[in-house]
Design an enzyme around this catalytic site. Structure first.
Site, short mmCIF file in Angstrom:
data_model
loop_
_atom_site.label_atom_id
_atom_site.label_comp_id
_atom_site.label_asym_id
_atom_site.label_seq_id
_atom_site.Cartn_x
_atom_site.Cartn_y
_atom_site.Cartn_z
NE ARG A 112 -4.23 -1.67 1.77
CZ ARG A 112 -5.24 -1.90 2.59
NH1 ARG A 112 -5.23 -1.40 3.80
NH2 ARG A 112 -6.26 -2.63 2.21
CE LYS A 123 -17.66 -10.48 8.19
NZ LYS A 123 -17.26 -9.17 8.71
N GLY A 157 -8.46 -8.02 0.17
CA GLY A 157 -7.18 -8.19 0.85
C GLY A 157 -6.68 -9.63 0.80
N GLY A 211 -13.15 -3.46 0.75
CA GLY A 211 -14.53 -2.98 0.82
C GLY A 211 -14.82 -1.92 -0.23
P1 ADP Z 1 -11.15 -10.94 0.63
O1 ADP Z 1 -10.31 -10.31 1.73
O2 ADP Z 1 -10.33 -11.36 -0.53
O3 ADP Z 1 -12.32 -10.08 0.26
P2 ADP Z 1 -12.65 -12.43 2.58
O4 ADP Z 1 -12.09 -11.59 3.66
O5 ADP Z 1 -14.10 -12.33 2.29
O6 ADP Z 1 -11.78 -12.27 1.24
O7 ADP Z 1 -12.43 -13.98 2.96
C1 ADP Z 1 -11.17 -14.51 3.17
C2 ADP Z 1 -11.23 -15.60 4.21
O8 ADP Z 1 -12.21 -16.56 3.86
C3 ADP Z 1 -9.92 -16.34 4.32
O9 ADP Z 1 -9.38 -16.12 5.59
C4 ADP Z 1 -10.32 -17.82 4.15
O10 ADP Z 1 -9.71 -18.67 5.07
C5 ADP Z 1 -11.79 -17.79 4.39
N1 ADP Z 1 -12.47 -18.89 3.73
C6 ADP Z 1 -12.55 -19.14 2.42
N2 ADP Z 1 -13.23 -20.26 2.19
C7 ADP Z 1 -13.59 -20.75 3.40
C8 ADP Z 1 -14.33 -21.90 3.83
N3 ADP Z 1 -14.82 -22.76 2.95
N4 ADP Z 1 -14.51 -22.05 5.15
C9 ADP Z 1 -14.02 -21.17 6.04
N5 ADP Z 1 -13.32 -20.08 5.70
C10 ADP Z 1 -13.10 -19.87 4.39
MG MG Z 2 -10.54 -10.21 3.89
#
Ligand code: ADP
Ligand code: MG
Length: 395
Positions: free
Chosen positions: A39, A199, A352, A375
């Protein structure tokens, strides 16, 4: 650059002036050691441009979520790293605003850079307090927003300040908006959206936005279990967001009526627990037995998603396909990351953890754009207005 309608730092008159730059320098820290400086690097082009053009620079950012002043969240490590990267000394001011800071700002010459202290040490920051914005404005002559990742928040350093000074977008903000804008408004078809992570509630807006617009939406990560649950399937101990199940029901009904293919996993990798040492089982269906949780998409799903990504004109990927931090459950995310890296289409990645996954696989520089905003990138592609962007004057 196409489609960027806001005033840009490229056209700003900054020679001999003091420029206040809002960066998103909210880097991950391990006990005051920066574990990933991307960043900070992302903000360098704007800072270098301003220095070349003879501006004196004040840089501000938030770091973490302190409740008031918190020495653990000082921007000192960021100032030091920024100084190394710019090849100049970057001192840290005693605060964000105040007499001492004003005196330090007065002393700056052309090309000098001063880091202001963590903006969230000031209670007025998140309240978008006009008095704080005015105090900040008194330090500088122009304001440059280069903090795409913070622009979905109307805070004093992202929104209020832009009402007090001649304001423009930095190079990073401009690039983010044009890359994500291409995905949102003018994608080369077929547009393939790949969504994963944890989420559903955060990402359901993206599904809504692209149902009927994208050709394909591919779902992985824990997200799929809210959808499977809405379909009445067994999800075992998989991570299911209850609030997400309601959303998922609606999404399924909407998908039924749209031309967009909503693709769900056909196989899974299961574990007993969220742990790298747990028992692992490959499941050739998606009904998760009692006592197990789905922690990755299966090999057939990954191959299918990779094929579709390879045919895409545009790919937007947000959210890992599984618990990629745990070795036994990383394969699905790795396969998708490789497919995105190899895809001939325009590829944009936000989030992230998706970015961290790409970096871990050594593929971060193989995509067309890796967004610095989690976000903010989601809200932007959903079509929501980002206050820190909207407030900037038109070009
Ligand atoms: P990003 O930061 O790319 O937007 P998120 O924060 O929504 O992604 O989600 C990332 C997290 O989701 C990771 O820590 C990963 O371990 C978790 N994750 C992905 N698939 C699963 C799953 N099937 N069960 C539990 N956790 C999961
Ligand atoms: Mg995340």
């Amino acid at each position: 650059m196409t489609g960027f309608a806001k005033a840009s730092v490229r056209d700003a008159d900054v020679d001999g002036k003091r420029a206040l730059v809002r960066g998103d320098l909210n880097v991950p820290l391990d006990d005051k050691k920066i574990t990933d400086d991307s960043r900070i690097r992302a903000c360098l082009p704007t800072l270098e441009l301003l220095r070349e053009r003879g501006a004196a620079i004040l840089v501000c950012s938030h770091l973490g979520r302190p409740a008031g002043t918190d020495p653990a969240l000082t921007l000192r490590p960021v100032a030091e790293r920024l100084g190394e990267l710019l090849g100049t000394d970057v001192p840290l001011a005693s605060g964000l605003v105040g007499d001492e800071v004003a005196a330090a700002a007065e002393r700056l010459g052309a090309g000098d850079v001063l880091m202001l202290e963590n903006s969230r040490f000031e209670p007025g920051e998140t309240k978008n307090d006009p008095a704080l914005a005015k105090a900040l404005a008194a330090l500088a002559d122009v304001y440059v927003n280069d903090a795409f990742g913070s622009s979905h928040r109307a805070h004093a350093t992202t929104e209020g300040i832009a009402r007090e000074l001649p304001a423009c977008a930095g190079l990073l903000l401009e690039r983010e908006v044009s890359e994500l804008g291409r995905v949102r408004d003018d994608p080369e078809p077929p547009l393939v959206i790949v969504l994963g992570g944890a989420k559903v509630t955060d990402k359901v807006g993206v599904i809504d936005r692209f149902l009927g617009f994208a050709e394909e939406i591919l779902i992985g990560g824990a997200m799929c279990f809210s959808i499977f649950k809405a379909e009445g399937r067994d999800t075992g101990n998989s991570l299911v967001e209850e609030e997400g199940v309601e959303h998922a029901r609606r999404v399924l009904a909407d998908a039924e009526r749209s031309d967009t293919l909503l693709e769900l996993p056909e196989d899974l990798v299961l574990g007993r627990e969220f742990d790298a040492g747990t028992d692992v089982q490959e499941l050739n269906s998606v009904d998760v037995p009692e006592g197990w949780m789905g922690l990755d998409i299966g090999a057939n799903t990954a191959a299918n998603y990779a094929k579709r990504i390879g045919r895409a004109g545009t790919v937007f990927w947000n959210g890992p396909m599984g618990a990629f931090e745990l070795d036994p459950f990383a394969a699905g995310t790795r396969r998708v990351a490789e497919a995105v890296a190899e895809a001939p289409g325009h590829t944009v990645v936000g989030g992230g953890d998706s970015g961290a996954a790409l970096a871990e696989f050594g593929l971060a520089d193989r995509v067309d754009w890796l967004s610095t905003g989690g976000g903010a990138s989601l809200e932007f592609v959903e079509g929501r207005e980002l206050p820190g962007l909207e407030v900037l004057p038109d070009a």
